[in-house]
Write an enzyme that holds these catalytic residues in place. Sequence first.
Site, PDB file in Angstrom:
ATOM      1  N   LYS A 160       0.801  -1.115   0.034  1.00  0.00           N
ATOM      2  CA  LYS A 160       0.042  -0.018   0.049  1.00  0.00           C
ATOM      3  C   LYS A 160       0.990   1.276  -0.059  1.00  0.00           C
ATOM      4  O   LYS A 160       1.154   1.775   0.736  1.00  0.00           O
ATOM      5  CB  LYS A 160      -0.821   0.088   1.368  1.00  0.00           C
ATOM      6  CG  LYS A 160      -2.366  -0.236   0.893  1.00  0.00           C
ATOM      7  CD  LYS A 160      -3.386  -0.336   2.019  1.00  0.00           C
ATOM      8  CE  LYS A 160      -4.252   0.875   2.053  1.00  0.00           C
ATOM      9  NZ  LYS A 160      -5.177   0.878   1.025  1.00  0.00           N
TER      10      LYS A 160
HETATM   11  N1  PMP Z   1      -6.913  -3.116  -3.500  1.00  0.00           N
HETATM   12  C1  PMP Z   1      -6.617  -1.927  -3.262  1.00  0.00           C
HETATM   13  C2  PMP Z   1      -5.871  -1.284  -4.404  1.00  0.00           C
HETATM   14  C3  PMP Z   1      -6.860  -1.194  -2.054  1.00  0.00           C
HETATM   15  O1  PMP Z   1      -6.300   0.084  -2.027  1.00  0.00           O
HETATM   16  C4  PMP Z   1      -7.390  -1.887  -1.124  1.00  0.00           C
HETATM   17  C5  PMP Z   1      -7.878  -1.089   0.164  1.00  0.00           C
HETATM   18  N2  PMP Z   1      -6.988  -1.388   1.104  1.00  0.00           N
HETATM   19  C6  PMP Z   1      -8.002  -3.075  -1.176  1.00  0.00           C
HETATM   20  C7  PMP Z   1      -7.625  -3.858  -2.540  1.00  0.00           C
HETATM   21  C8  PMP Z   1      -8.780  -3.793  -0.063  1.00  0.00           C
HETATM   22  O2  PMP Z   1      -7.943  -4.176   0.830  1.00  0.00           O
HETATM   23  P1  PMP Z   1      -8.468  -4.531   2.379  1.00  0.00           P
HETATM   24  O3  PMP Z   1      -9.590  -5.356   2.282  1.00  0.00           O
HETATM   25  O4  PMP Z   1      -7.200  -4.850   3.114  1.00  0.00           O
HETATM   26  O5  PMP Z   1      -8.844  -2.962   2.705  1.00  0.00           O
END
Ligand code: PMP
Length: 307
Positions: A160
Amino acid sequence: MAIEKLKKIWVEGELRDWDDAKIHILSHTLHYGLGAFEGIRAYRRANGKTAIFRLHEHVRRLFDTCKLIALAPRFDAKQVADASVELLRANGLSEGYLRPIVWVGDGAMGVYAPDNPIRTAIVSWKWGAYLGAGALEKGVRTKISAWVRHHPSIALAKGKIMGQYTNSILAKREAKIAGYDEAILLDHQGCVCEGSGENLFIVKGGKLITPPLSSSILGGITRDTVLELAREDGLPVVEQLITRDQLYLADEAFFTGTAVEVTPIREVDDRAIGEGKPGPITMRIQKRYFDVVKGSDDGHPEWLTYV
Ligand code: PMP
């Protein structure tokens, strides 16, 4: 919509007043985008207590992102997790969103600035349904983006990483301006990857299908939660590549993410998914998810950090 100002922001080991949490304009990350962040939700559960959902997995991913981009925060995972709890308490939030960030501070400029300080902060705020009112109940309209998700030789999709979100913003803006709620991005080979900030699942013939971690997706913690809950419920699940036509012909589709939770997709590129309304398996998974994150399903105490 602007977020509501709260009392405190955690910066480098101390709680600062909201308006005093400022950074220098020469902060390296502001110029070049190298930094790590997380998005975490805390919910008020049916028992009246507040719990942060899968805090430790989110903090682990924050440190994994730091590892991918070779940043060494001054604080360890336990300190960041403890500070998240402390911040929610200081702000008197019984439900809300947590945003830890790690960035490169000011000092040298130019892309190579190995000695600049690595800064850590955590912000919290109130956040409702990410894709707007009605999204969770009625589903969203989506568009396949002209923008392609990160090529593995160009970026690190498992991180991220702040700068990588330019790609998400371009796709999201394109979709919103064209009148849709959210974008779906394909990978460099043309397979379906994910939304601008969420993972994607389809349902076909009673089976749940989502792209594998080896594709250019973020390893979503909600994705992992849904896979686990689906297996517990005896739903067949497979992690495999999904083509654009498989998506169009899906019986059901939905997004998963900390912000979007479990949001049905009712349309892709002006084609109805299934009957053009949230499907029964999607709604069953959504219900199970909400029971676990904020309801009375206490079957996964290891996922809850009480505040
Ligand atoms: N893909 C992307 C590109 C994201 O930014 C997120 C949000 N964090 C997710 C998927 C989903 O991840 P999570 O379930 O850990 O929030």
